[in-house]
Design a protein around this motif. Structure first.
Motif, short mmCIF file in Angstrom:
data_model
loop_
_atom_site.label_atom_id
_atom_site.label_comp_id
_atom_site.label_asym_id
_atom_site.label_seq_id
_atom_site.Cartn_x
_atom_site.Cartn_y
_atom_site.Cartn_z
N MET A 273 -2.54 7.67 5.25
CA MET A 273 -2.12 6.30 5.50
C MET A 273 -0.64 6.15 5.21
O MET A 273 -0.16 6.52 4.14
CB MET A 273 -2.92 5.32 4.61
CG MET A 273 -2.58 3.86 4.85
SD MET A 273 -3.51 2.73 3.78
CE MET A 273 -5.15 2.91 4.46
N GLU A 274 0.10 5.61 6.18
CA GLU A 274 1.52 5.35 5.96
C GLU A 274 1.69 4.00 5.25
O GLU A 274 0.83 3.13 5.33
CB GLU A 274 2.28 5.36 7.29
CG GLU A 274 2.38 6.73 7.93
CD GLU A 274 3.09 7.74 7.02
OE1 GLU A 274 4.06 7.36 6.34
OE2 GLU A 274 2.66 8.91 7.00
N LEU A 275 2.80 3.86 4.55
CA LEU A 275 3.05 2.64 3.79
C LEU A 275 3.48 1.51 4.71
O LEU A 275 4.30 1.69 5.61
CB LEU A 275 4.13 2.89 2.74
CG LEU A 275 3.90 4.05 1.78
CD1 LEU A 275 5.07 4.16 0.81
CD2 LEU A 275 2.59 3.88 1.02
N LYS A 276 2.94 0.31 4.46
CA LYS A 276 3.38 -0.89 5.18
C LYS A 276 4.52 -1.52 4.37
O LYS A 276 4.30 -1.99 3.26
CB LYS A 276 2.23 -1.88 5.33
CG LYS A 276 1.12 -1.39 6.24
CD LYS A 276 0.01 -2.42 6.33
CE LYS A 276 -1.14 -1.92 7.20
NZ LYS A 276 -2.26 -2.90 7.25
N LEU A 277 5.68 -1.50 4.92
CA LEU A 277 6.86 -1.92 4.17
C LEU A 277 7.58 -3.07 4.87
O LEU A 277 7.78 -3.05 6.08
CB LEU A 277 7.84 -0.74 4.03
CG LEU A 277 7.31 0.53 3.36
CD1 LEU A 277 8.35 1.63 3.44
CD2 LEU A 277 6.92 0.25 1.91
N ASN A 278 7.98 -4.04 4.06
CA ASN A 278 8.86 -5.11 4.54
C ASN A 278 10.31 -4.82 4.23
O ASN A 278 11.22 -5.47 4.75
CB ASN A 278 8.46 -6.45 3.90
CG ASN A 278 7.07 -6.88 4.30
OD1 ASN A 278 6.70 -6.77 5.47
ND2 ASN A 278 6.28 -7.36 3.35
N LYS A 279 10.53 -3.85 3.34
CA LYS A 279 11.87 -3.42 2.96
C LYS A 279 11.76 -1.97 2.53
O LYS A 279 10.65 -1.46 2.31
CB LYS A 279 12.42 -4.29 1.82
CG LYS A 279 11.63 -4.18 0.52
CD LYS A 279 12.01 -5.25 -0.49
CE LYS A 279 13.45 -5.19 -0.90
NZ LYS A 279 13.75 -6.17 -1.97
N PRO A 280 12.86 -1.26 2.38
CA PRO A 280 12.77 0.13 1.94
C PRO A 280 12.16 0.23 0.54
O PRO A 280 12.21 -0.72 -0.26
CB PRO A 280 14.22 0.60 1.93
CG PRO A 280 14.94 -0.34 2.83
CD PRO A 280 14.25 -1.66 2.67
N TYR B 291 5.10 10.42 -4.03
CA TYR B 291 5.04 9.79 -2.70
C TYR B 291 3.74 10.16 -1.99
O TYR B 291 3.04 9.29 -1.44
CB TYR B 291 6.27 10.23 -1.89
CG TYR B 291 6.21 9.92 -0.42
CD1 TYR B 291 6.18 8.61 0.05
CD2 TYR B 291 6.21 10.96 0.52
CE1 TYR B 291 6.13 8.33 1.41
CE2 TYR B 291 6.17 10.69 1.88
CZ TYR B 291 6.14 9.37 2.33
OH TYR B 291 6.09 9.11 3.66
N GLU B 292 3.39 11.43 -2.01
CA GLU B 292 2.18 11.88 -1.33
C GLU B 292 0.93 11.29 -1.97
O GLU B 292 -0.03 10.93 -1.29
CB GLU B 292 2.12 13.41 -1.34
CG GLU B 292 3.19 14.07 -0.48
CD GLU B 292 3.14 15.60 -0.54
OE1 GLU B 292 2.32 16.13 -1.33
OE2 GLU B 292 3.90 16.24 0.19
N ILE B 293 0.94 11.18 -3.30
CA ILE B 293 -0.22 10.65 -4.01
C ILE B 293 -0.46 9.19 -3.65
O ILE B 293 -1.60 8.78 -3.40
CB ILE B 293 -0.04 10.80 -5.54
CG1 ILE B 293 -0.15 12.27 -5.95
CG2 ILE B 293 -1.09 9.98 -6.30
CD1 ILE B 293 0.33 12.55 -7.36
N LEU B 294 0.60 8.36 -3.61
CA LEU B 294 0.40 6.95 -3.30
C LEU B 294 -0.21 6.79 -1.91
O LEU B 294 -1.12 5.97 -1.71
CB LEU B 294 1.71 6.17 -3.40
CG LEU B 294 1.58 4.66 -3.08
CD1 LEU B 294 0.57 3.99 -3.98
CD2 LEU B 294 2.94 3.98 -3.19
N LYS B 295 0.27 7.55 -0.94
CA LYS B 295 -0.30 7.45 0.41
C LYS B 295 -1.78 7.86 0.40
O LYS B 295 -2.61 7.21 1.04
CB LYS B 295 0.48 8.34 1.38
CG LYS B 295 1.91 7.87 1.62
CD LYS B 295 2.49 8.47 2.89
CE LYS B 295 2.57 9.97 2.84
NZ LYS B 295 3.07 10.56 4.12
N ALA B 296 -2.11 8.91 -0.35
CA ALA B 296 -3.50 9.36 -0.43
C ALA B 296 -4.37 8.35 -1.17
O ALA B 296 -5.54 8.16 -0.84
CB ALA B 296 -3.57 10.73 -1.11
N GLN B 297 -3.81 7.68 -2.19
CA GLN B 297 -4.56 6.65 -2.91
C GLN B 297 -4.93 5.50 -1.98
O GLN B 297 -6.03 4.95 -2.05
CB GLN B 297 -3.73 6.12 -4.09
CG GLN B 297 -3.65 7.09 -5.26
CD GLN B 297 -2.66 6.65 -6.34
OE1 GLN B 297 -1.70 5.95 -6.04
NE2 GLN B 297 -2.88 7.07 -7.57
#
Length: 256
Positions: free
Chosen positions: A1-8, A162-168
């Motif tokens: 899953m990619e992160l949904k971002l409103n800002k960097p 970074y990889e862990i947050l996407k996997a979470q």
């Protein structure tokens, strides 16, 4: 899953001379910046801490005094680091309790007025601990199926985080892919400063979270014991804590 971002958002990790937020210094910093459009940017710096690196600390991250002797100091790097993170939310592993507070101290020592206004922080360790209770290496193995190579290298730890947050986000459908909501989920308690010396009470007013005035509203202490402010400013408290205390005092003076 990619992160949904409103800002960097900037994932970052520090290697340091120790774990004292007020006294220790950065010896390596790695930042991995993810933009809402999917673009990515990364940068890693070795840093001359200007103080000796204890042998027991070198044993953890492998960075010696000799390795950083000819590297720039944080004072010399502060503007570059700030320019990379100034428009971004922040994320890290144990970052709320360690990396962000220590980075703030280094920024303030370098004359850069760093704060968290207009941004949120996501502590990936807190997501992990609330869900699984593990270390960074175990988290990487558990969520990503990978062995964390070069642990305690700032760059390796940053990329793993970074990889862990996407996997979470893939694993836990109840977690919202929203940085503000993730920040709220990973916040352990509401504090006004990074070191946890000043917190917020149920009325959303600042209170002291330590010492003889623990639990007492800061404004009340400043009014009844004005010398306490001077004592804290001259004592060995983190610079950011002193900055927050000064802002509270000035706000009180401006409302009179």
């Amino acid at each position: 899953m990619e992160l949904k971002l409103n800002k960097p958002i900037c994932f970052f990790d520090l290697e340091t001379t120790g774990i004292d937020i007020g006294k220790d210094r950065i010896v390596e910093i790695s930042i991995f910046k993810v933009f809402p459009n999917g673009n990515k940017e990364s940068k890693t710096w070795l840093v001359n801490p200007t103080i000796p690196i204890p042998p027991q600390t070198t044993a953890v991250h492998g960075i010696t005094d000799e390795k950083v002797a000819n590297e720039p100091t944080f004072n010399e790097l502060a503007t570059q680091v700030y320019n990379m993170i100034k428009d971004s939310d922040l994320a890290g592993f144990n970052s709320d309790r360690f990396d962000i507070p220590l980075l703030a101290e280094e920024m303030l020592r370098a004359g850069v007025d760093f704060d968290m206004k207009g941004r949120v922080s996501v502590d990936v360790q807190t997501v992990f601990h609330k869900m699984e209770e593990r270390t960074l290496g175990a988290a990487h193995k558990f969520y990503c199926g990978k062995t964390l190579e070069n642990a305690h290298s700032a760059e390796a730890d940053t990329m793993a985080t970074y990889e862990i947050l996407k996997a979470q986000l893939d694993r836990y459908p109840e977690l919202e892919n929203d940085m503000k909501l993730l920040s709220e989920f990973t916040t352990r308690k509401r504090i006004a400063d990074f070191a946890g010396m000043i917190a917020f009470d149920k009325d959303d007013e600042e209170i002291f979270a330590f010492g003889k005035h623990k639990g007492v509203k800061v404004n009340k202490v400043l009014e009844t014991e004005p010398g306490y402010f001077s004592w804290m400013q001259n004592a060995d408290f983190p610079l950011y804590t002193k900055k927050v205390l000064t802002a509270i005092k000035l706000r009180k003076l401006n409302t009179k």
